[in-house]
Scaffold this motif. Structure first.
Motif, PDB file in Angstrom:
ATOM      1  N   HIS A 166      -4.802   4.708   2.275  1.00 22.82           N
ATOM      2  CA  HIS A 166      -3.999   3.628   1.721  1.00 22.82           C
ATOM      3  C   HIS A 166      -4.444   3.350   0.281  1.00 22.82           C
ATOM      4  CE1 HIS A 166      -2.411   1.756   5.686  1.00 22.82           C
ATOM      5  NE2 HIS A 166      -2.450   3.087   5.725  1.00 22.82           N
ATOM      6  N   VAL A 167      -3.495   3.433  -0.640  1.00 24.66           N
ATOM      7  CA  VAL A 167      -3.771   3.206  -2.062  1.00 24.66           C
ATOM      8  C   VAL A 167      -3.144   1.884  -2.463  1.00 24.66           C
ATOM      9  CG1 VAL A 167      -3.482   4.097  -4.395  1.00 24.66           C
ATOM     10  CG2 VAL A 167      -3.806   5.679  -2.486  1.00 24.66           C
ATOM     11  N   THR A 168      -3.930   0.997  -3.057  1.00 22.75           N
ATOM     12  CA  THR A 168      -3.426  -0.326  -3.415  1.00 22.75           C
ATOM     13  C   THR A 168      -2.433  -0.244  -4.564  1.00 22.75           C
ATOM     14  OG1 THR A 168      -5.157  -0.756  -5.052  1.00 22.75           O
ATOM     15  CG2 THR A 168      -5.637  -1.338  -2.752  1.00 22.75           C
ATOM     16  N   LYS A 169      -1.655  -1.326  -4.675  1.00 23.72           N
ATOM     17  CA  LYS A 169      -0.687  -1.416  -5.768  1.00 23.72           C
ATOM     18  C   LYS A 169      -1.412  -1.327  -7.115  1.00 23.72           C
ATOM     19  CE  LYS A 169       0.701  -5.377  -7.253  1.00 23.72           C
ATOM     20  NZ  LYS A 169       1.283  -6.719  -7.385  1.00 23.72           N
ATOM     21  N   GLU A 170      -2.533  -2.028  -7.236  1.00 27.72           N
ATOM     22  CA  GLU A 170      -3.263  -2.042  -8.503  1.00 27.72           C
ATOM     23  C   GLU A 170      -3.735  -0.639  -8.879  1.00 27.72           C
ATOM     24  OE1 GLU A 170      -2.924  -5.926  -6.826  1.00 27.72           O
ATOM     25  OE2 GLU A 170      -3.786  -4.093  -5.976  1.00 27.72           O
TER      26      GLU A 170
ATOM     27  N   MET B 185       0.838  -1.198   0.000  1.00 27.75           N
ATOM     28  CA  MET B 185       0.000   0.000   0.000  1.00 27.75           C
ATOM     29  C   MET B 185       0.878   1.255   0.000  1.00 27.75           C
ATOM     30  SD  MET B 185      -3.239  -0.898   0.180  1.00 27.75           S
ATOM     31  CE  MET B 185      -4.311  -2.254   0.685  1.00 27.75           C
ATOM     32  N   LEU B 186       0.487   2.232  -0.820  1.00 27.35           N
ATOM     33  CA  LEU B 186       1.103   3.550  -0.794  1.00 27.35           C
ATOM     34  C   LEU B 186       0.233   4.439   0.084  1.00 27.35           C
ATOM     35  CD1 LEU B 186       3.292   5.491  -1.949  1.00 27.35           C
ATOM     36  CD2 LEU B 186       1.675   6.027  -3.780  1.00 27.35           C
ATOM     37  N   VAL B 187       0.838   5.105   1.065  1.00 32.21           N
ATOM     38  CA  VAL B 187       0.071   5.907   2.022  1.00 32.21           C
ATOM     39  C   VAL B 187       0.036   7.363   1.558  1.00 32.21           C
ATOM     40  CG1 VAL B 187      -0.163   6.646   4.418  1.00 32.21           C
ATOM     41  CG2 VAL B 187       0.763   4.378   3.897  1.00 32.21           C
TER      42      VAL B 187
END
Length: 367
Positions: free
Chosen positions: A254-258, A242-244
Motif C-alpha cells: 500500500h502506497v500512501t497518497k503523499e 492508498m494505491l495498491v
C-alpha cells in the motif's frame, strides 16, 4: 461489509430472536400446564379414600412436577440465547449505523466535488462565450484584424511545432494476491488501449509502454527511463487513499497518497497527465495536480469493464489529436453508452487558468 450485508445481518438476528421468543412462550405454557396438573394430582391424593389411590396420585404429582421443572430449565436456556442474540443485534446495529454514516459521507463528498466541477465548467463556458463575443465584435476591424489573426495562426502553428513528435505513455499494472476469480483484466485493458492507439489517426505519435506486477521502485525507474508524457496506474486503490502496488514477495504494497504525489513531482518535467484507473483515487489525483497540468481519478469503486472502456476510448481520442478535456468527455460518453450509470465515476482535474489548447499532447504529422 456493505450496508446491505449489515442490514441482512440485523434482520437475521431479529428473526432468530422472534423464533426464540416463540419457543420460550411454548415452554412457559408447558411449564404452567405441568404445574397445574401436579397441583391437581396433590389435591386428588389428599381427597382419596384409599391408600393405593393416594399413592398413585402422589406419583402423578411428582411426574408432573418433574415435567414443570424441566420446562422451566428449558425456559432459562432459551432466555440465555435470547440475551446473547440481543447482544449481537446491538453490535450489528452499531456497525450498520457506522457504515451508513460512512456511505453518506462518501456520497456527500462526491456531490461536493461534482458541484465544484459543474461550477468550474460553467465558469469556463461563460469565459469561452465572452471570448467568442469579443472575436465576433472584432471581425470588422479590417486589415489590422486580418493581420492579427494571421499572427495568431502563426503562433498556434508555432505552438504545435513545439510539441514533441511523439509522446510516451507508461502503463503501470498491479494486481497482487489475485486468483482466477478475483483477477482484474489488466492485460485486456492494456491490449485494448494499444489496439485503439494503433487505430487512431496519429498512431505513430503515441508510444505505449507497459510495466507489470509493479513495485514502488519500478515507478521511478520507468519515469527516469522513458520520460513519459502520461503516467497511467491500473489495479487497486482503497478508500483510505492508498494505491495498491506489489512487494518483492508478490503481496500487496500500500502506497500512501503523499508518497505517490512525491513520486509524480519528481517526474513533473515531462509528465503532462497522471491517470489513476483505480478505485477511490480522486484524492490522489487532486494531490498530483500541484505538480502536473492534468490528472484523472475515480470518485468511488469502479468495475473492470467501465474502467477498461473508459481508458481505451480516452487514448483513442488522444491519438486523434484531441485535447485532454475533450478526450475525457468522449471517454465518459462511451461509458454512458456501454455501461450506463458508471460514467460519473471518472473525475478530471486541471490546473487553474489552463488554455485547453495547451492540453493537446499529440503533434499532427503535417505540422
Amino acid at each position: 461489509m456493505s450496508v446491505d450485508q449489515y442490514r441482512n445481518q440485523v434482520a437475521s438476528i431479529q428473526k432468530n430472536i422472534a423464533k426464540l421468543q416463540g419457543d420460550k412462550s411454548k415452554k412457559v405454557e408447558a411449564a404452567a400446564k405441568a404445574g397445574k396438573r401436579s397441583s391437581d394430582a396433590v389435591a386428588s391424593a389428599a381427597r382419596a379414600s384409599s391408600v393405593s389411590t393416594a399413592i398413585s396420585k402422589q406419583k402423578e404429582a411428582v411426574r408432573y412436577a418433574d415435567e414443570q421443572a424441566k420446562a422451566q430449565i428449558e425456559v432459562g436456556k432459551i432466555e440465555k440465547k435470547i440475551a446473547d442474540e440481543q447482544n449481537k443485534i446491538v453490535t450489528a446495529q452499531r456497525r450498520l449505523d457506522d457504515e451508513v454514516a460512512k456511505e453518506r459521507k462518501r456520497l456527500d463528498a462526491a456531490q461536493t466535488k461534482r458541484m465544484k466541477e459543474e461550477k468550474k465548467l460553467l465558469a469556463d463556458q461563460q469565459r469561452t462565450a465572452r471570448e467568442q463575443d469579443r472575436r465576433m465584435q472584432n471581425l470588422g476591424a479590417g486589415l489590422s484584424r486580418h493581420e492579427s489573426l494571421h499572427a495568431q495562426t502563426a503562433i498556434e502553428i508555432g505552438r504545435l511545432k513545439a510539441l514533441p513528435e511523439t509522446i510516451t505513455v507508461v502503463f503501470f499494472a498491479a494486481d497482487p494476491g489475485s486468483n482466477s476469480v478475483t483477477k482484474l483484466a489488466l492485460d485486456e485493458e492494456a491490449r485494448l488501449i494499444g489496439e485503439r492507439i494503433r487505430a487512431s489517426e496519429h498512431r505513430d505519435s503515441v508510444v505505449f509502454h507497459t510495466r507489470w506486477a509493479v513495485r514502488p521502485r519500478d515507478v521511478l525507474q520507468a519515469i527516469n527511463e522513458l520520460q513519459p508524457s502520461i503516467v497511467h496506474f491500473s489495479g487497486h486503490g482503497t478508500d483510505a487513499d492508498m494505491l495498491v502496488l506489489q512487494d518483492d514477495q508478490g503481496m500487496e504494497k500500500h502506497v500512501t497518497k503523499e508518497a505517490i504525489v512525491s513520486a509524480m513531482a519528481l517526474g513533473a518535467e515531462s509528465v503532462k497527465l497522471v491517470f489513476f484507473n483505480t478505485c477511490f483515487s480522486f484524492n490522489q489525483a487532486q494531490g498530483c495536480l500541484k505538480h502536473v497540468p492534468a490528472t484523472i481519478g475515480m470518485n468511488r469503486d469502479v468495475g473492470d469493464l467501465p474502467a477498461r472502456v473508459f481508458s481505451a476510448q480516452f487514448y483513442s481520442a488522444i491519438g486523434f489529436g484531441l485535447s485532454i478535456p475533450k478526450a475525457f468527455q468522449q471517454a465518459k460518453a462511451l461509458v454512458s453508452m456501454e455501461v450506463p450509470g458508471e460514467e460519473d465515476i471518472p473525475e478530471l482535474y486541471l490546473q487553474d487558468d489552463l488554455d485547453e489548447n495547451l492540453l493537446i499532447l499529440v503533434r499532427p504529422p503535417s505540422i
